[in-house]
Design a protein around this motif. Structure first.
Motif, PDB file in Angstrom:
ATOM      1  N   ASP A 180     123.466 -60.428  -5.998  1.00 43.22           N
ATOM      2  CA  ASP A 180     123.887 -61.767  -5.575  1.00 43.22           C
ATOM      3  C   ASP A 180     123.048 -62.849  -6.241  1.00 43.22           C
ATOM      4  O   ASP A 180     123.565 -63.907  -6.647  1.00 43.22           O
ATOM      5  CB  ASP A 180     123.793 -61.890  -4.050  1.00 43.22           C
ATOM      6  N   GLU A 181     121.732 -62.616  -6.367  1.00 47.58           N
ATOM      7  CA  GLU A 181     120.857 -63.607  -6.998  1.00 47.58           C
ATOM      8  C   GLU A 181     121.201 -63.781  -8.483  1.00 47.58           C
ATOM      9  O   GLU A 181     121.226 -64.908  -9.002  1.00 47.58           O
ATOM     10  CB  GLU A 181     119.396 -63.180  -6.846  1.00 47.58           C
ATOM     11  N   VAL A 182     121.463 -62.667  -9.174  1.00 43.39           N
ATOM     12  CA  VAL A 182     121.833 -62.756 -10.586  1.00 43.39           C
ATOM     13  C   VAL A 182     123.165 -63.475 -10.742  1.00 43.39           C
ATOM     14  O   VAL A 182     123.363 -64.271 -11.663  1.00 43.39           O
ATOM     15  CB  VAL A 182     121.894 -61.350 -11.214  1.00 43.39           C
ATOM     16  N   MET A 183     124.089 -63.218  -9.808  1.00 45.86           N
ATOM     17  CA  MET A 183     125.390 -63.888  -9.853  1.00 45.86           C
ATOM     18  C   MET A 183     125.235 -65.398  -9.708  1.00 45.86           C
ATOM     19  O   MET A 183     125.952 -66.172 -10.347  1.00 45.86           O
ATOM     20  CB  MET A 183     126.300 -63.347  -8.750  1.00 45.86           C
ATOM     21  N   GLU A 184     124.310 -65.838  -8.894  1.00 44.72           N
ATOM     22  CA  GLU A 184     124.096 -67.269  -8.728  1.00 44.72           C
ATOM     23  C   GLU A 184     123.606 -67.897 -10.034  1.00 44.72           C
ATOM     24  O   GLU A 184     123.959 -69.042 -10.352  1.00 44.72           O
ATOM     25  CB  GLU A 184     123.098 -67.525  -7.596  1.00 44.72           C
ATOM     26  N   VAL A 185     122.806 -67.168 -10.790  1.00 44.62           N
ATOM     27  CA  VAL A 185     122.343 -67.670 -12.077  1.00 44.62           C
ATOM     28  C   VAL A 185     123.509 -67.765 -13.061  1.00 44.62           C
ATOM     29  O   VAL A 185     123.709 -68.783 -13.730  1.00 44.62           O
ATOM     30  CB  VAL A 185     121.229 -66.775 -12.650  1.00 44.62           C
ATOM     31  N   LEU A 186     124.302 -66.695 -13.150  1.00 44.99           N
ATOM     32  CA  LEU A 186     125.431 -66.669 -14.082  1.00 44.99           C
ATOM     33  C   LEU A 186     126.446 -67.767 -13.789  1.00 44.99           C
ATOM     34  O   LEU A 186     126.985 -68.404 -14.691  1.00 44.99           O
ATOM     35  CB  LEU A 186     126.124 -65.308 -14.020  1.00 44.99           C
ATOM     36  N   THR A 187     126.714 -67.987 -12.522  1.00 43.57           N
ATOM     37  CA  THR A 187     127.764 -68.927 -12.145  1.00 43.57           C
ATOM     38  C   THR A 187     127.276 -70.360 -12.018  1.00 43.57           C
ATOM     39  O   THR A 187     128.067 -71.300 -12.073  1.00 43.57           O
ATOM     40  CB  THR A 187     128.410 -68.518 -10.815  1.00 43.57           C
ATOM     41  N   GLY A 188     125.967 -70.558 -11.865  1.00 42.13           N
ATOM     42  CA  GLY A 188     125.450 -71.891 -11.604  1.00 42.13           C
ATOM     43  C   GLY A 188     124.963 -72.642 -12.819  1.00 42.13           C
ATOM     44  O   GLY A 188     124.800 -73.855 -12.769  1.00 42.13           O
ATOM     45  N   ALA A 189     124.736 -71.942 -13.935  1.00 47.19           N
ATOM     46  CA  ALA A 189     124.208 -72.597 -15.123  1.00 47.19           C
ATOM     47  C   ALA A 189     125.281 -73.426 -15.814  1.00 47.19           C
ATOM     48  O   ALA A 189     126.471 -73.120 -15.729  1.00 47.19           O
ATOM     49  CB  ALA A 189     123.649 -71.552 -16.088  1.00 47.19           C
ATOM     50  N   SER A 190     124.845 -74.462 -16.531  1.00 46.54           N
ATOM     51  CA  SER A 190     125.809 -75.233 -17.317  1.00 46.54           C
ATOM     52  C   SER A 190     126.208 -74.465 -18.564  1.00 46.54           C
ATOM     53  O   SER A 190     127.290 -74.675 -19.111  1.00 46.54           O
ATOM     54  CB  SER A 190     125.208 -76.587 -17.710  1.00 46.54           C
ATOM     55  N   ALA A 191     125.347 -73.569 -19.028  1.00 46.92           N
ATOM     56  CA  ALA A 191     125.630 -72.685 -20.161  1.00 46.92           C
ATOM     57  C   ALA A 191     124.596 -71.571 -20.136  1.00 46.92           C
ATOM     58  O   ALA A 191     123.446 -71.799 -19.762  1.00 46.92           O
ATOM     59  CB  ALA A 191     125.580 -73.434 -21.485  1.00 46.92           C
ATOM     60  N   VAL A 192     125.010 -70.375 -20.525  1.00 45.08           N
ATOM     61  CA  VAL A 192     124.096 -69.232 -20.577  1.00 45.08           C
ATOM     62  C   VAL A 192     123.962 -68.805 -22.037  1.00 45.08           C
ATOM     63  O   VAL A 192     124.928 -68.303 -22.618  1.00 45.08           O
ATOM     64  CB  VAL A 192     124.604 -68.058 -19.726  1.00 45.08           C
TER      65      VAL A 192
END
Length: 346
Positions: A225-237
């Protein structure tokens, strides 16, 4: 043992495995210069000529490196000066999301994301058949201010200015359940390449979950869940960071074998989840899986799969039986764009 690096292009490709071939348009002037210098090779006094050729070779190399490092962004958009420039705190991150589900879902998304929990929740006489063609809903499009102070969604209420419903967040983010895009980008900037170290970094930097049932989940599920928040919350990865996040997910205990599927936009993607604890609560019956590009590991969305067989709204309600493994919903991130104002789409 790794082979020694013998030239600059090999070094770049090892640094960025997804580096494209050099742009011939950028190489052409330097290439012509090299040919001209070689063509003017003298019969005597070759020392000065060698220096000139060496300079021409350096020009070709520099052009190749510059062309190679102009990598494409993860969303398929060519890198531009505007895209490279960091967004302002008052910029907005536009998410275009398509939601497909077997029947109207009740969702509990993360704060700035389409990811989260999904519960099938038909109402009235609306049919809910998990084994017929899914219906498409388009209620997930949003704008998130870069500093996290507000969100905006389309509105049909004529009283809402610019056709947007704006939700302002408190100045102090004590009630936030997810990092704002600006903080997520900062987290990614400092993310180590090693998956184990990167996971520890995410745990340290992320907002602690406030889900009351989080204690029932395994550590791997919470990490997912924490990794998903990073993937979905960034303006670009960035591509290198996306690869690290993929390695974190696939290394979690209970991570499912990546399977190739198609997202709601018709793109080929990998679907990966984490098996673990699933209880009788209706919002825990469906397991979330992440959808990633099979080559770049860029984020493409999420889907929900029945973690066990169950009846929608319980057997006594006469709801349909959903068998374990049935895909009950999918949220496809069609676009992620940084814009100046809420309401802008590009």
């Amino acid at each position: 043992m790794a082979e020694p690096v013998t030239d600059e292009m090999t070094a770049v490709r090892r640094l960025r495995a997804d580096a494209p071939l050099p742009d011939h348009a950028r190489l052409a002037p330097a290439h012509r210069r090299l040919l001209d210098e070689i063509g003017e090779r003298p019969r005597h006094g070759r020392t000065g000529w060698k220096f000139k050729v060496a300079g021409a070779v350096a020009a070709v190399t520099a052009a190749a490196l510059l062309s190679t490092l102009m990598l494409r962004a993860d969303d398929g958009t060519p890198a531009t000066p505007d895209r490279v420039q960091a967004p302002r705190p008052t910029s907005w991150v536009f998410h275009e999301v398509r939601l497909d589900s077997v029947c109207r879902p009740a969702r509990s998304p993360y704060m700035f994301s389409e990811a989260g929990e999904l519960e099938l929740n038909p109402f009235g006489k609306q049919p809910c058949d998990p084994y017929t063609k899914t219906k498409t809903l388009t209620d997930l499009t949003r704008w998130v201010r870069y500093d996290g102070r507000a969100q905006a969604t389309p509105s049909e209420d004529p009283r809402d200015p610019d056709g947007l419903m704006v939700d302002d967040h408190p100045v102090f983010p004590s009630s936030w359940t997810m990092l704002a895009p600006r903080e997520t980008d900062a987290l990614l900037a400092g993310l180590p390449d090693d998956p184990e170290a990167a996971l520890k970094w995410i745990r340290r930097k992320s907002v602690p979950t406030r889900t009351t049932t989080a204690w029932r989940l395994t550590q791997a599920q919470r990490d997912f869940d924490e990794v998903m928040e990073v993937l979905t919350g960034a303006s670009a990865v960035p591509a290198g960071k996306a690869r690290t996040l993929y390695r974190i997910i696939t290394g979690l205990k209970g991570a499912t074998e990546p399977v190739r599927v198609t997202d709601g936009a018709g793109r080929r993607v990998l679907a990966i989840g984490v098996d673990g604890t699933f209880r009788d609560y209706s919002w825990e019956r469906n397991s979330m899986q992440v959808l990633l590009d099979p080559e770049t590991f860029a984020y493409r969305g999420v889907r929900w799969v029945a973690a066990g067989s169950y009846y929608v709204n319980g057997k006594a309600s006469g709801g349909p039986l959903v068998r374990k493994g049935t895909v009950v919903g999918m949220a496809t991130r069609v676009a992620t764009v940084v814009v100046d104002q809420a309401g802008d789409r590009h």
